[in-house]
Structures are given as C-alpha cells and as structure tokens.
Motif scaffolding. Sequence first.
Motif, PDB file in Angstrom:
ATOM      1  N   GLU A  66      51.404  -4.557  71.388  1.00 28.21           N
ATOM      2  CA  GLU A  66      51.549  -3.596  72.389  1.00 28.21           C
ATOM      3  C   GLU A  66      51.433  -4.349  73.756  1.00 28.21           C
ATOM      4  O   GLU A  66      52.336  -4.127  74.567  1.00 28.21           O
ATOM      5  N   ALA A  67      50.831  -5.566  73.747  1.00 31.66           N
ATOM      6  CA  ALA A  67      50.521  -6.247  75.164  1.00 31.66           C
ATOM      7  C   ALA A  67      51.741  -7.081  75.337  1.00 31.66           C
ATOM      8  O   ALA A  67      51.962  -7.558  76.528  1.00 31.66           O
TER       9      ALA A  67
ATOM     10  N   TYR B 174      50.271 -23.087  86.706  1.00 28.83           N
ATOM     11  CA  TYR B 174      51.355 -22.978  85.746  1.00 28.83           C
ATOM     12  C   TYR B 174      52.037 -21.647  85.909  1.00 28.83           C
ATOM     13  O   TYR B 174      51.698 -20.893  86.700  1.00 28.83           O
ATOM     14  N   PRO B 175      53.462 -21.518  85.693  1.00 30.35           N
ATOM     15  CA  PRO B 175      54.396 -20.470  86.160  1.00 30.35           C
ATOM     16  C   PRO B 175      53.749 -19.120  85.551  1.00 30.35           C
ATOM     17  O   PRO B 175      53.604 -19.124  84.130  1.00 30.35           O
ATOM     18  N   SER B 176      53.514 -18.041  86.450  1.00 34.05           N
ATOM     19  CA  SER B 176      52.942 -16.884  85.506  1.00 34.05           C
ATOM     20  C   SER B 176      53.758 -15.766  86.419  1.00 34.05           C
ATOM     21  O   SER B 176      54.208 -15.566  87.375  1.00 34.05           O
ATOM     22  N   LEU B 177      53.624 -14.615  85.372  1.00 38.19           N
ATOM     23  CA  LEU B 177      54.183 -13.219  85.693  1.00 38.19           C
ATOM     24  C   LEU B 177      53.331 -12.760  87.299  1.00 38.19           C
ATOM     25  O   LEU B 177      53.654 -11.906  87.969  1.00 38.19           O
ATOM     26  N   GLY B 178      52.159 -13.173  87.308  1.00 39.45           N
ATOM     27  CA  GLY B 178      51.292 -12.808  88.127  1.00 39.45           C
ATOM     28  C   GLY B 178      50.573 -11.363  88.091  1.00 39.45           C
ATOM     29  O   GLY B 178      49.928 -10.632  88.796  1.00 39.45           O
ATOM     30  N   MET B 179      50.620 -11.002  86.732  1.00 39.32           N
ATOM     31  CA  MET B 179      50.064 -10.029  86.324  1.00 39.32           C
ATOM     32  C   MET B 179      50.213  -9.517  84.606  1.00 39.32           C
ATOM     33  O   MET B 179      51.198 -10.493  84.101  1.00 39.32           O
ATOM     34  N   PRO B 180      49.545  -8.777  84.002  1.00 36.67           N
ATOM     35  CA  PRO B 180      49.858  -8.693  82.744  1.00 36.67           C
ATOM     36  C   PRO B 180      51.370  -8.218  82.335  1.00 36.67           C
ATOM     37  O   PRO B 180      51.786  -7.453  83.246  1.00 36.67           O
ATOM     38  N   ILE B 181      52.055  -8.507  81.415  1.00 38.20           N
ATOM     39  CA  ILE B 181      53.034  -7.931  81.099  1.00 38.20           C
ATOM     40  C   ILE B 181      53.221  -6.406  81.081  1.00 38.20           C
ATOM     41  O   ILE B 181      54.333  -5.891  81.400  1.00 38.20           O
TER      42      ILE B 181
ATOM     43  N   GLY C 213      63.074  -7.865  80.748  1.00 42.61           N
ATOM     44  CA  GLY C 213      64.173  -7.006  81.421  1.00 42.61           C
ATOM     45  C   GLY C 213      63.724  -5.493  80.600  1.00 42.61           C
ATOM     46  O   GLY C 213      63.818  -4.434  81.325  1.00 42.61           O
ATOM     47  N   HIS C 214      63.367  -4.943  79.491  1.00 46.40           N
ATOM     48  CA  HIS C 214      62.837  -4.015  78.820  1.00 46.40           C
ATOM     49  C   HIS C 214      61.872  -3.407  79.784  1.00 46.40           C
ATOM     50  O   HIS C 214      61.830  -2.003  80.125  1.00 46.40           O
ATOM     51  N   ARG C 215      60.876  -4.066  80.051  1.00 50.37           N
ATOM     52  CA  ARG C 215      59.769  -3.497  80.941  1.00 50.37           C
ATOM     53  C   ARG C 215      60.350  -3.120  82.419  1.00 50.37           C
ATOM     54  O   ARG C 215      59.731  -2.074  82.920  1.00 50.37           O
ATOM     55  N   VAL C 216      60.992  -3.820  83.095  1.00 46.59           N
ATOM     56  CA  VAL C 216      61.734  -3.463  84.124  1.00 46.59           C
ATOM     57  C   VAL C 216      62.646  -2.127  84.188  1.00 46.59           C
ATOM     58  O   VAL C 216      62.188  -1.496  84.942  1.00 46.59           O
ATOM     59  N   ARG C 217      63.079  -1.991  83.051  1.00 46.76           N
ATOM     60  CA  ARG C 217      63.808  -0.761  82.795  1.00 46.76           C
ATOM     61  C   ARG C 217      62.992   0.257  82.662  1.00 46.76           C
ATOM     62  O   ARG C 217      63.161   1.519  83.095  1.00 46.76           O
ATOM     63  N   LYS C 218      61.772   0.216  81.994  1.00 47.16           N
ATOM     64  CA  LYS C 218      60.919   1.317  81.816  1.00 47.16           C
ATOM     65  C   LYS C 218      60.248   1.828  83.109  1.00 47.16           C
ATOM     66  O   LYS C 218      60.091   2.904  83.570  1.00 47.16           O
TER      67      LYS C 218
ATOM     68  N   GLU D 269      52.080 -14.555  80.737  1.00 49.55           N
ATOM     69  CA  GLU D 269      50.761 -14.055  81.023  1.00 49.55           C
ATOM     70  C   GLU D 269      49.912 -15.059  81.042  1.00 49.55           C
ATOM     71  O   GLU D 269      48.507 -14.587  81.413  1.00 49.55           O
ATOM     72  N   GLY D 270      49.863 -16.339  80.417  1.00 53.17           N
ATOM     73  CA  GLY D 270      48.745 -16.921  80.153  1.00 53.17           C
ATOM     74  C   GLY D 270      48.251 -16.923  78.865  1.00 53.17           C
ATOM     75  O   GLY D 270      46.999 -17.433  78.665  1.00 53.17           O
ATOM     76  N   ILE D 271      48.839 -15.942  78.060  1.00 57.81           N
ATOM     77  CA  ILE D 271      47.983 -15.924  76.732  1.00 57.81           C
ATOM     78  C   ILE D 271      48.453 -16.931  75.724  1.00 57.81           C
ATOM     79  O   ILE D 271      49.370 -17.472  75.627  1.00 57.81           O
ATOM     80  N   TRP D 272      47.250 -17.633  75.085  1.00 62.20           N
ATOM     81  CA  TRP D 272      47.626 -18.842  74.382  1.00 62.20           C
ATOM     82  C   TRP D 272      47.732 -18.176  72.758  1.00 62.20           C
ATOM     83  O   TRP D 272      46.892 -17.249  72.353  1.00 62.20           O
ATOM     84  N   GLN D 273      48.890 -18.531  72.422  1.00 61.08           N
ATOM     85  CA  GLN D 273      49.209 -17.958  71.202  1.00 61.08           C
ATOM     86  C   GLN D 273      49.368 -18.965  70.045  1.00 61.08           C
ATOM     87  O   GLN D 273      50.331 -19.935  70.109  1.00 61.08           O
TER      88      GLN D 273
END
Lengths: 168, 791
Positions: B249-250, B358-365, B389-394, B616-620
């Motif tokens: 979900e995140a 590092y380049p970041s969205l500046g907020m959680p996705i 894009g899907h999140r922007v659409r939402k 988002e800076g999440i290490w996967q």
Amino acid sequence: MALQQLSQTADLLSEASRAKIDMWLKKYPAEQQRSAVIPALHIVQEQNQGWLTTELLDAVADYLALPKIAVYEVANFYSMFELSPVGRHKICVCSSISCMLCDNESIMQHLEKRLGIKMDETTQDGKFTLKRVECLAACRNAPVLQIGHQYHENLTPEKIDAILDGLE
Amino acid sequence: MVKIEIDGKQVEAEPGSMIIEVADREGVHIPRFCYHRKLSIAANCRMCIVEVEKMGKPVPACATPVTDGMCVFTKSEKARASQKAVMEFLLINHPLDCPICDQGGECELQDVSLGFGQDISRFAEGKRAVKDKNLGPLVATDMTRCIHCTRCVRFGQEIAGVPELGLIGRGENTEIGMYIEHSMASELSGNIIDLCPVGALTSKPFRFAARAWELRAHASIAAHDCVGSNIYLHTRCSEIMRAVPNDNEAINETWISDRDRYSYQGFASDERVTRPLLRKEGKWQDADWQTAFQVTVDSLKKVIAEHGADQVGVILSPNATLEEHYLLQKLARALDCHNIDHRLRETDFSDQASLSQYPSLGMPITKLEKQDMIFLLGANIQHEQPLLGHRVRKASLQGANVTALSVMQHAYNFSLNSQQVVHPTAFVNALAAITKAAYQHANVQVPAHIAAVLETIDVDVTAQQIAEQLKDADKASIILGNTALYHPQAAYVRTLAHALAQQTGASVGTVSDGANSAGACLAGSLPHRGPAGITQNNTGLDTQAMFAAGLKAYVLFNVEPELDCANPGVASEAVAKADFVVAMNPYNAGILAQYGNVILPIVPVSETSGTFINIEGIWQHFAAATVAQGQARPGWKVLRVLGNLLEIEGFNYVSSQEVCDEIREIINTQNFTSADNEHMLVRLETASSETLWRITQWPIYRVDNVVRRAPALQAAASSGGPAAVHFNRHLADKLQLTDGDTAIVKQGDEQIRLKVAVNNAIPNHCALVPGGFSETANLLDSFAELTIVRS
C-alpha cells in the motif's frame, strides 16, 4: 488533446444539431452533462438519414467531452440507435407479449410479403427497413408499429397497405 | 462505530462501510467476482449474496452498508443456496475449457466453483461464443470466458484514466470490448490481467508458456523507475516466466506498470553476454574470468601509470544496486580516480554542491494523493513514473489543482488546472516569473542568490495566479520531472523551484532517473560526494565532462552510452577514441560491442541480490530470483574480485548484505551537512525562442537496457517508437514536410535521417527527437538548437 479533436470533429455535427444538443445540455446539471448523450445521439441520427457512423459517435463524444467508449456503449445498448444504414422509413414492429397475443405474426408476414424483405432488412431502393422491436408501450391497441415518430395501432393487413401507400 | 454480527461473531464497523469490507477485515470469506477493494462497487455478479436478518431477500454483501445491530449470515442455508444459484447462472455461458485456459490453476472462477458449483450442469442448451478482441501486444483475450464482472471496464475508467473497454451490446449479446479495436494505450493496462477473475484477459507474452503450479514466486523490486514497485518474479526451473505485482500500500498499492510487468522479457534477450569477452585483433573472443580480470587490471594500471588516474572515467547506470554503486566508487577512489557519476542524462551540475543528500519526493508516496496542489515542472509523470502518475491522478480526482509547466503538451490522464507550454529557452524564465510573483505577492525581499535572475523578469497574470495558488494551497508540492532535470539550465530550475517552495510553503519533489538514483547518491556514486553524501576533497568530472574530455579509459557499469546518455554523439566518440574501455554489462551491443576492449558479463536485477532506495528513501532489499546465466556474475561479486586483484583493502565481502551493512554504518555515523539549495545564480542570458530547438524525451519503453529489449513493450501503443522527429503542423507546413516523409535532422556536425511525425503537442520552433533509439544516437545535446531540412 480533447480540444484539438473537438476542432476536427465538431464540424461533423450540423449547426442545427449542435443548437439542439446545447438546448438539452442546459436541462442537466453542470456536473452531469453526460446525461445529454441519448438526446444527442437521437439528434445526430436524425441529421444523418437515420443512422450513426463511428465518426459521428466520436463527434458526439468530443462534443460532450466523454470518452469515446462511453458513447459507443450507449449507442450499442439501445436498439433505437442504428449503426448501419437504414431505409428512409424505418418500420418498427412490436414483438412483445401483447402484440404477440394479438397476432403480430401475420402483421410481420404481411409486411415481409408486401416489401419483399425479411425482418431486419432494407429494401433494395433504400425506402423501407423492417425492424423487430421490443414493447412500444401501446399494449391496449396491439398490434402496434412505429414509423418515425408516428404510432400505428390496431393493425390489420389492409391498414398496413394504406399506411405504406401513404408513404413517400 | 456500529456493532454488527457476522456468522455469530460480534464486530465493530465504520458506519457506511459495506458488509464485504467488514467480513474481509474479520477474515470471513465471502465469494465474489465483481467486487474489488480498489474499484467502485458494481454489484453485478451477485456472487457475494448473503443473508441478513430481517431483510426479506438475500443481499449483495458488496453493496449493502452495515447498520447497527445487523446480523449477517454468510454461510446459512439461505445464503449458501443463493450463492450456489448465482454460481450456476454464471457458469451457464462459461466454457468448460480449463485444461486449455491460461488462467487454469489460478482462476477465481475455478476456485469459487469448486466450493459453490455443482458437479453436473443442468443447462443443456447451446452456450454462446464471443469473438476475441485484439487489445494489442500485452493482453490476450478469450472473450467467451468473460462473466461480465466489469472490473476491467472500471479499471480503465477509474484507475488508468483511459476508458478504452466498455460493455457493448445488451442482454445476452453483451460483450466487453472497445467497439473500434486498437492497442490499449494505458501504461497500466496489464493490471486488468490480474483483475480479471476468469481467463478472459491473460498475459499475451506469457500465453501457454507455463502453468501456475509449475512456478515459484520470488519477491523482487521493479528496476525501471524510482518508485520501486514491489513485484514477484515467477520462475520455472531457472527461467523468469513473468512478473506480477506484490501488494504494498505504501508504494505501488496493488498495481504495477506495464514496464515493470513485461520488462522481464529483456532478461532473455539474445544480446545477453554469458561469458567474458576480450577484443583481440579487432574481434571479440571468449575468455575466462581470470584472463578478462587480468587484462582489465593491467590496462587500468597502465592508463593510470602513463596518464594518471584522472584519465579514467567511471560511469554507472542509476539502475545499478546500492552495493554496486558503493563498491565501484570505493574502488575508483582507492585508485585516486574521482571521475565517478551515475547522472547520465543531466547536463547542468553547477549547483551540485548545494543539493540534498539524495533526490527525494519530499514526502511519502502515499501523501502525494493528499496534496491540494501539484505543480508539475517538466514532468511527463505518467510515463516517467507511471505509479506516481497514478497518485497524481488520485489527487486530481479528489479535487487537487494540478498545474503543469512543460516544453510540450503531455497527454496526462488527469485534468489540469492550467498548462503552460513554452519553448525550452523560455522554461527557466517562466518559472522565474512565478517565483518573482510569489515574492512580490508576499512583499518579501528576494533572496540574494536568485535576485540577479529575477531582476529582469516580467511577471504576467498566469505567473501570479500559479504563485497565489501555491501560497493558498494547504498542501502544495512542486514536482521536478525529467525535462527539469535534463534541461541545460537545470541548476536554475532547481534553485528557483526551491526558492518558490520556500516562499509559498510548498514542498519540492525531485523524481529521479532509474530505480536507484537515491541509492547511487547515498553510496557515493558522484564526482563531488562520497558515501552518505560527504563532500570529497577532490572533485572529479561529471558524466558529460568525462565524455567531452575524451578520457583515456572508461569503466562503464550497466550503461549503453549512445542510448542512455544526454549527448550520445559525444559519448560514442569518446568511447571510440579511448585507449581502454571496460564494460560491465549484461548485454553486448551497440557502441560498446564496436569499440569496447573488455566485457565483463554482469547479470540483470533478476539474477543478483542487492538494494534499491526509492524516491521516498525506502531501502528495499531483494534476493536473486534465479541463477546467473552462463558465466555471467552479479555486479557486486565482479567488483569485489576486481577490488581484490587491484589489491585494494577492504574488498573481502562474502555477501551483498555485508556491503549494504557497511554503507548503512557509514550513513549512520557520518553527518551530512544539510543542503541549502541556495546556489548563487547569475543573470541568465536567454537565447531566442524563435530559433528551432530540439527537445528530448526518453519514451517510456526506451529508458534502460532491459526494457529496450522487451519485444512486447516495443510493440505496445505507447512505446514511443519507431524513432521519428516530431513537430507541429505549423513547422511541417513551413518545411513542406508531412507525416511519414523523411527529414534530415542536424545538430552541429552530426546529421541523421528520420521519419517525420506531425504532432501538435509540440510548441512552435521546437522538434521532439526521442532519446534511447539507435537511430538518434548520433545526435548531440537533448535541449539545443537543431536544423531540419527536407530529405
């Protein structure tokens, strides 16, 4: 993008058609303009000798700012929208229960014999199309048929001959 | 909260929620086909019918809101009988072709019919057959199997934002289709395969290739954009058969982009190299690892001894793993080589010292969809990062103001509040005007570092409006997309965007290239910063400078210079003229095949373990889904051995995890001095916006070496191919060119012939020439003057 397409397809709709559609658009709330799709299709169908080309469906979609598929769905769902050419006079014969009980079979047979075509066909000269339709909501005067905006009720073979003779 | 009872169990529920949601939460299984938690409620399959006390008839659980004191029975005699009756009707027209159906074994209809169907059909009449539809190269159809749940239709309308499928016809003649057949254009179209509860929509490339029960699922991370969608790679024996989403979900919710779904085809490309290659007498020859390593080490040592370590350039793909970035920069710095970079398409690095870690969205996705205003700055976000894009659409659907400033019109799947399309030379000024308007509006002194730029700018009404909207919005975000980053004045764009954000209270998001730009920065894959973003005493050359300088040796990691870099003409020439080029690549193709000296075969992401850090800076972390092909080896292992052979200390790692731990340790112990984004800008000499300029986009399926080798994606409607030069009708008329003609496109001394595509999304005095194609690989800067003449 929608704007570009609009300029390309809007001229497919005649000025008169656009004026009529605009009138319908006023009848619906601003956020429910898509409701005008059925009247718009009727108007455009009338403009184009009784049937709708894909280009016209697209033009309606653009005019109402709807996805094309939304207009295709409506045009395919309702039997009063024709998606291939029809004759000048579309004769819609009711095939539902009341008319059936009142022997619409003989009405259909008479029409087929007189015009030399089967149901859902068009005469060679493009004058008549026969169409089997569902209930026309005039059961008390069954059997019934519809030509254009006109209902003809309590049909007999003689009455049909008279109707057909009276058509251009 | 209301209290309800489901199958005798007392539970609490949100008023207004549907019975099925509460049941799902409580682990009570109710069969369903049309209901999907991410889609609107249709209630047309009736499979989820349940009994509710005091309601006369059974009701659909998906469309019945809970009320206080409600008693629901999902397994009562009445409920079961109704469910079985619905099942019988659903199966009336469904063919009994499970043995030849791709969905067999992972089919919701099959599963539910096992529980609710009868052994024998009472339906002796003829079943209907429906003609298959051609939806393009990605989704296969068997429409006879369709049960009209309309999940795919609702997906198109609600999620993809490209309503292409609909219900055509009526009653027994109802079919799912497009009416006018065309390839699906949505970049999320593959999700309808997962949504389809039967075998009507299946994966075309995967068709008849394997059975679900033969496959093993390996959790992995999609490697094509900075979202880092969670996926499963399905393998049979050692072969990757397909990719499917892994719910998170995140990050990606339950979706993945088509790029992430079908790129696996690239892993099996014919161009894979599976043994080390050495160039001898102008020809490639197979070599063993030992020889290949020895030649690499000797050649690098020779170049360094003769010309110095600053004649070596180290360039990595932003798709390389965190560990690979770290090891290669560690290796290079140990050799006193500081020319290290992963920023392949950017050209303006003048502000690099002032940038964040590092380049970041500046907020959680997940917060992106909650914004009140999103200002897209040169971002074709749907193609660059489909799930952002899907999140922007939402956000847009929830009423957010989405505003765009770009160098061409993008076909967004959300509505824009306003869109400003400008010539690339006017891009910075347009942003400067908005920035100036924001400071004027607040009546605040313009900060010194941007004062020189703003001085000569005129503020227009549009700029004022956007500035005011940003100020008024509770939660506003400025998103810097590819055009902003690749622009020749990107430093101005970034600095002004931050200044604008600071004044208006907006946040700034930088959506970076590849899967791991953030990881690359944190690992130290930059010429001026080491691991954890610590500034180095020696600053090396950036990618563009490395190629422009024509160094003696290049170490290229997972890069195809002529397709991946901003200035492919210069990059190719540099590679061709260098004394020594070693490519650590999974593929042998293009300019490297022509001029490389050594190819050390590394594996793509499916065959290695590693870590990606997303926007988002999440290490996967991910493990290898399958074994390395042939003698190809994971990049981190190759680098480890190379480190050993170069006798560099601290290269005795036994796992990628160990490397990752080392990086984490550095990041935890070192202090990154926070960035101010206050690069001192000098007054900008604006070029004329009346001269013809090139604009460049990397089309969605040309962004990296793996997707470029996925045939299904290359055939897709939104592939952006074949390569062509795009310009508007106005310019076409002036040049007397039209669609399909061939034009000669010139930049500097380079010229190529390209097909013409007339495209009114391109502004006047501009021509779009896409990157990532071998046809355009001889051209120069992404944003610069060019000339076009009739062929």
